[in-house]
Design a protein around this motif. Structure first.
Motif, PDB file in Angstrom:
ATOM      1  N   ALA A 510      33.364  58.324  10.422  1.00  0.00           N
ATOM      2  CA  ALA A 510      32.440  57.190  10.456  1.00  0.00           C
ATOM      3  C   ALA A 510      31.822  56.883   9.100  1.00  0.00           C
ATOM      4  CB  ALA A 510      31.327  57.469  11.469  1.00  0.00           C
ATOM      5  N   HIS A 511      32.073  57.735   8.092  1.00  0.00           N
ATOM      6  CA  HIS A 511      31.441  57.590   6.775  1.00  0.00           C
ATOM      7  C   HIS A 511      29.920  57.599   6.924  1.00  0.00           C
ATOM      8  CE1 HIS A 511      35.322  55.325   5.340  1.00  0.00           C
ATOM      9  NE2 HIS A 511      35.523  56.620   5.561  1.00  0.00           N
ATOM     10  N   GLU A 512      29.403  58.598   7.667  1.00  0.00           N
ATOM     11  CA  GLU A 512      27.977  58.664   7.976  1.00  0.00           C
ATOM     12  C   GLU A 512      27.418  60.061   7.687  1.00  0.00           C
ATOM     13  OE1 GLU A 512      27.809  55.225  11.457  1.00  0.00           O
ATOM     14  OE2 GLU A 512      27.687  57.355  12.044  1.00  0.00           O
ATOM     15  N   PRO A 513      27.039  60.336   6.452  1.00  0.00           N
ATOM     16  CA  PRO A 513      26.523  61.671   6.117  1.00  0.00           C
ATOM     17  C   PRO A 513      25.191  61.997   6.775  1.00  0.00           C
ATOM     18  CG  PRO A 513      26.328  60.176   4.239  1.00  0.00           C
ATOM     19  CD  PRO A 513      27.166  59.476   5.265  1.00  0.00           C
ATOM     20  N   HIS A 514      24.473  60.984   7.271  1.00  0.00           N
ATOM     21  CA  HIS A 514      23.210  61.289   7.941  1.00  0.00           C
ATOM     22  C   HIS A 514      23.430  62.156   9.178  1.00  0.00           C
ATOM     23  CE1 HIS A 514      24.478  57.917  10.533  1.00  0.00           C
ATOM     24  NE2 HIS A 514      23.700  58.457  11.453  1.00  0.00           N
ATOM     25  N   ARG A 515      24.633  62.110   9.756  1.00  0.00           N
ATOM     26  CA  ARG A 515      24.934  62.944  10.916  1.00  0.00           C
ATOM     27  C   ARG A 515      24.829  64.435  10.562  1.00  0.00           C
ATOM     28  NH1 ARG A 515      27.761  60.544  15.320  1.00  0.00           N
ATOM     29  NH2 ARG A 515      28.155  58.314  15.026  1.00  0.00           N
ATOM     30  N   ILE A 516      25.117  64.763   9.317  1.00  0.00           N
ATOM     31  CA  ILE A 516      24.999  66.157   8.884  1.00  0.00           C
ATOM     32  C   ILE A 516      23.529  66.571   8.869  1.00  0.00           C
ATOM     33  CG2 ILE A 516      25.513  67.804   7.042  1.00  0.00           C
ATOM     34  CD1 ILE A 516      27.988  66.636   8.462  1.00  0.00           C
ATOM     35  N   ALA A 517      22.671  65.688   8.360  1.00  0.00           N
ATOM     36  CA  ALA A 517      21.231  65.987   8.340  1.00  0.00           C
ATOM     37  C   ALA A 517      20.706  66.151   9.764  1.00  0.00           C
ATOM     38  CB  ALA A 517      20.476  64.881   7.609  1.00  0.00           C
ATOM     39  N   PHE A 518      21.160  65.289  10.684  1.00  0.00           N
ATOM     40  CA  PHE A 518      20.708  65.392  12.079  1.00  0.00           C
ATOM     41  C   PHE A 518      21.162  66.711  12.693  1.00  0.00           C
ATOM     42  CE2 PHE A 518      20.366  60.550  13.104  1.00  0.00           C
ATOM     43  CZ  PHE A 518      19.464  60.405  12.072  1.00  0.00           C
ATOM     44  N   ILE A 565      24.277  76.197   8.046  1.00  0.00           N
ATOM     45  CA  ILE A 565      23.166  75.531   7.365  1.00  0.00           C
ATOM     46  C   ILE A 565      23.461  75.403   5.874  1.00  0.00           C
ATOM     47  CG2 ILE A 565      20.767  75.819   6.613  1.00  0.00           C
ATOM     48  CD1 ILE A 565      20.072  76.781   9.372  1.00  0.00           C
ATOM     49  N   SER A 566      23.975  76.471   5.278  1.00  0.00           N
ATOM     50  CA  SER A 566      24.297  76.433   3.844  1.00  0.00           C
ATOM     51  C   SER A 566      25.393  75.416   3.558  1.00  0.00           C
ATOM     52  CB  SER A 566      24.720  77.823   3.363  1.00  0.00           C
ATOM     53  OG  SER A 566      23.637  78.730   3.423  1.00  0.00           O
ATOM     54  N   ALA A 567      26.414  75.369   4.418  1.00  0.00           N
ATOM     55  CA  ALA A 567      27.507  74.414   4.224  1.00  0.00           C
ATOM     56  C   ALA A 567      27.010  72.983   4.366  1.00  0.00           C
ATOM     57  CB  ALA A 567      28.628  74.688   5.224  1.00  0.00           C
ATOM     58  N   GLY A 568      26.160  72.769   5.370  1.00  0.00           N
ATOM     59  CA  GLY A 568      25.628  71.420   5.563  1.00  0.00           C
ATOM     60  C   GLY A 568      24.736  70.986   4.421  1.00  0.00           C
ATOM     61  N   LEU A 569      23.871  71.874   3.949  1.00  0.00           N
ATOM     62  CA  LEU A 569      23.008  71.542   2.819  1.00  0.00           C
ATOM     63  C   LEU A 569      23.830  71.286   1.561  1.00  0.00           C
ATOM     64  CD1 LEU A 569      20.018  74.027   3.312  1.00  0.00           C
ATOM     65  CD2 LEU A 569      20.035  71.560   3.725  1.00  0.00           C
ATOM     66  N   ALA A 570      24.934  72.017   1.400  1.00  0.00           N
ATOM     67  CA  ALA A 570      25.796  71.791   0.233  1.00  0.00           C
ATOM     68  C   ALA A 570      26.377  70.381   0.261  1.00  0.00           C
ATOM     69  CB  ALA A 570      26.909  72.834   0.201  1.00  0.00           C
ATOM     70  N   ILE A 571      26.762  69.914   1.441  1.00  0.00           N
ATOM     71  CA  ILE A 571      27.275  68.545   1.560  1.00  0.00           C
ATOM     72  C   ILE A 571      26.189  67.543   1.181  1.00  0.00           C
ATOM     73  CG2 ILE A 571      27.986  66.790   3.249  1.00  0.00           C
ATOM     74  CD1 ILE A 571      29.603  68.988   4.656  1.00  0.00           C
ATOM     75  N   LEU A 572      24.968  67.812   1.591  1.00  0.00           N
ATOM     76  CA  LEU A 572      23.858  66.913   1.270  1.00  0.00           C
ATOM     77  C   LEU A 572      23.387  67.070  -0.170  1.00  0.00           C
ATOM     78  CD1 LEU A 572      21.631  67.152   4.479  1.00  0.00           C
ATOM     79  CD2 LEU A 572      23.663  65.767   4.057  1.00  0.00           C
ATOM     80  N   GLY A 573      23.890  68.112  -0.858  1.00  0.00           N
ATOM     81  CA  GLY A 573      23.481  68.341  -2.240  1.00  0.00           C
ATOM     82  C   GLY A 573      22.143  69.018  -2.361  1.00  0.00           C
ATOM     83  N   VAL A 574      21.794  69.830  -1.355  1.00  0.00           N
ATOM     84  CA  VAL A 574      20.499  70.502  -1.319  1.00  0.00           C
ATOM     85  C   VAL A 574      20.714  72.011  -1.429  1.00  0.00           C
ATOM     86  CG1 VAL A 574      18.446  70.952   0.085  1.00  0.00           C
ATOM     87  CG2 VAL A 574      19.494  68.663   0.081  1.00  0.00           C
ATOM     88  N   THR A 575      19.904  72.667  -2.234  1.00  0.00           N
ATOM     89  CA  THR A 575      19.993  74.123  -2.400  1.00  0.00           C
ATOM     90  C   THR A 575      19.272  74.821  -1.253  1.00  0.00           C
ATOM     91  OG1 THR A 575      19.980  73.855  -4.805  1.00  0.00           O
ATOM     92  CG2 THR A 575      19.512  76.054  -3.942  1.00  0.00           C
ATOM     93  N   PRO A 576      19.942  75.727  -0.518  1.00  0.00           N
ATOM     94  CA  PRO A 576      19.279  76.434   0.583  1.00  0.00           C
ATOM     95  C   PRO A 576      18.137  77.308   0.070  1.00  0.00           C
ATOM     96  CG  PRO A 576      21.678  76.692   0.688  1.00  0.00           C
ATOM     97  CD  PRO A 576      21.365  76.107  -0.650  1.00  0.00           C
ATOM     98  N   ALA A 577      17.044  77.325   0.814  1.00  0.00           N
ATOM     99  CA  ALA A 577      15.894  78.147   0.438  1.00  0.00           C
ATOM    100  C   ALA A 577      16.071  79.567   0.959  1.00  0.00           C
ATOM    101  CB  ALA A 577      14.616  77.548   1.005  1.00  0.00           C
TER     102      ALA A 577
END
Length: 581
Positions: A510-518, A565-577
């Motif tokens: 769907a070209h919808e990265p927001h689904r990863i955040a959800f 969680i780490s894989a999803g954050l990597a897609i979003l470009g966010v460093t896991p805490a």
């Protein structure tokens, strides 16, 4: 491992057996058969629509197909129950060992768990940001940059060959305005009063450009007419602006693979060649357009122009590519640029545009369809506006920028990780509120903090288990007795982990990265819920004092959640805490 794909393959195999047994006619198309989570989790672990979609072509009642299919699936050791519901939906319950196997796969594959071969190496170009090189990036560019970069990462994770591209709009009149604005700052650097008249860019960001011009040219340009300095100053200022834009993007950890210049298309014959290609296809003609909406014939002066027959490819009206005076329209170099991307061998194109470019979608889609003979699809993603708030009030503009809030303002206030995650908490075509107070608060209502807190909690139990003598490396955890994870809450957690590969493929299609955040918010919620239940039910605590086997199994569950969680954050470009402060 994708358990949903595995069970779908089991369903398709059972349908094939039914065909061989004469229970279904041969040659049925099964592409529309799905296996997905049921709408109501109480109905089962997975549901398939096979009987519903095959009933009409098979000439049978859905329940008749569903009952026969259920009997075959129930014979498989992976399925503990297959129940027909309603007119013919089939609900499935899986053996606990299947969910436990998902955890082993997550631990074994690590950061690659959920990677897909969906893209099969398809070459895809994601063009995003593409801001005019006339100043620093604003908050709207920030959302487009985050969206485009996350989409590119998502597609890469799903098996596509991705190129991130920035199209520099340096061929239009706006760069001449930049040159004149920079020239006034050059005059200022030479001790003169700058004349920032209406229509010029007033931001302080051009002061260093003026000083750099003085350093290079001294006062030699002061007495020269504009015709002598315009091109040199324009090129100099544009290059400085692109340096600033690259630095702004780097603040968000966005790095482009390719920068393409609109200016480079002029004088090379590329625009002429692209238009000639369309002319050969019978799509270029000389004509007069109808008056635009809201214009009466009395207010409209019809002029013959060179037009692209975009209506032949789904547009509402044909579009001019050359003005009556012989100059190219803005659309013409964009056609040439997209033809260049097609010529470079991309199989798919994605353009990320601002909300104000909605009227450009159909014409650009039509042009790409015409240039590629329908072979290369173009998906245009529109990025809606961002409203900024702080202390309950709209966040004010940046003096440095002159008339807007910059990307740098946002990142300095909120941080790159928070900015990136929050920009993906809404679908791209929905408006987004960015409240600096809320995106930094520590509560369940802040998805950034909630997901990061889940990851920090996982790290804390890993550390505690290690201190207790339990091996917590992934290989050791994968070898734990996961059959000890039998509580419904633990199995529900494993089911959520199993949804990760499926979520990746759905979001990529769907070209919808927001689904990863959800998804990350949902799995974090499951983790926090399980953690809190452990306060009352000691058997659900991740660390079981005196029982290393049970501890290893429960830590394996927690670590599996950490993997996704780490894989999803990597897609979003966010460093896991690793810990919360």
């Amino acid at each position: 491992m994708n358990l949903f794909s595995d069970i779908r393959a089991l369903v398709i195999d059972a349908l094939a057996q039914m065909e061989l047994a004469g229970e279904l006619p041969a040659g049925l198309e099964t592409a529309a058969v799905t296996v997905e989570p049921p709408r109501d989790a109480a109905h089962g672990d997975m549901a398939t629509n096979a009987a519903m979609v095959l009933a009409k072509p098979a000439g049978k009642k859905p329940r008749e197909i569903a009952e026969a299919l259920a009997a075959r699936l129930a014979a498989d050791p992976r399925i503990t129950a297959a129940d027909v519901a309603g007119p013919g939906f089939l609900n499935l319950r899986l053996a606990p060992s299947e969910w436990q196997g998902v955890l082993r796969a997550a631990l074994g594959e690590g950061a690659d768990f959920g990677r897909s071969e969906l893209g099969k190496g398809t070459k895809i170009n994601v063009e995003f940001v593409s801001a005019n090189p006339t100043g620093p990036m604003h908050v709207g560019h920030t959302r487009g940059a985050v969206f485009g970069d996350a989409l590119a990462s998502l597609l890469d994770f799903a098996g596509y060959d991705v190129t991130r591209e920035y199209y520099i709009n340096d061929g239009g009149a706006q760069v001449d305005v930049l040159a004149r604005s920079a020239y006034e700052r050059y005059r200022e650097a030479n001790g003169l009063e700058p004349e920032i008249r209406e229509g010029l860019y007033p931001g302080d960001y051009l002061i260093p450009v003026g000083e750099a011009l003085k350093e290079k040219y001294g006062d030699s340009l002061l007495d020269k007419p504009e015709s002598d300095w315009l091109i040199e100053v324009r090129d100099f200022a544009s290059a400085r602006m692109m340096d600033m834009i690259r630095q702004d993007l780097a603040l968000l950890n966005v790095h482009m693979d390719v920068f393409s210049s609109e200016k480079a298309l002029y004088g090379t014959g590329r625009i002429e060649a692209a238009i000639a290609r369309l002319r050969e296809a019978g799509l270029i003609y000389e004509g007069v357009l109808e008056p635009p909406k809201g214009k009466t014939p009395e207010d409209w002066e019809p002029r013959e122009q060179t037009l692209f027959r975009s209506t032949a490819h789904g547009d509402d009206v044909d579009r001019p590519v050359m003005k009556s005076d012989g100059a190219w329209t803005y659309f013409a170099p964009d056609i040439a640029y997209h033809w260049d991307k097609i010529d470079r061998g991309f199989d798919q194109l994605i353009d990320v545009f601002g909300a104000d470019h909605g009227g450009y979608v159909k014409r650009m889609t039509a042009a790409v369809a015409a240039l590629s003979d329908g072979r290369v699809p173009l998906d245009v993603k529109l990025i809606q506006l961002v409203k900024l708030f702080k202390n309950g009030e709209p966040f004010k503009m940046s003096k440095r920028a002159g008339n807007f809030v910059t990307l740098r303002d946002v990142v300095e206030q909120a941080g790159a990780d928070v900015t990136r995650f929050h920009m993906l908490t809404r679908k791209n075509d929905a408006a987004l509120d960015f409240d600096f107070d809320k995106v930094l608060e520590q509560s369940k209502d802040n998805p950034v903090w909630y997901v990061q807190y889940a990851n920090a909690r996982i790290n804390s139990v890993l550390n505690k288990a290690t201190e207790g003598g339990v091996a917590t490396d992934d290989a050791s955890l994968a070898g734990a007795d996961l059959a000890l994870l039998s509580h419904p809450a633990e199995l529900e957690m494993a089911r959520k982990v199993a949804e990760w590969p499926r979520t990746v493929e759905i979001a990529a299609r769907a070209h919808e990265p927001h689904r990863i955040a959800f998804y990350l918010y949902d799995i974090a919620s499951e983790l926090h819920s399980l953690w809190n239940r452990g306060n009352d039910e000691l058997s659900l605590r991740f660390v079981q004092d005196g029982d290393p086997a049970a501890t290893a199994a429960k830590i394996a569950l927690a670590r599996s959640v950490g993997v996704v969680i780490s894989a999803g954050l990597a897609i979003l470009g966010v460093t896991p805490a690793k810990e919360m402060r």
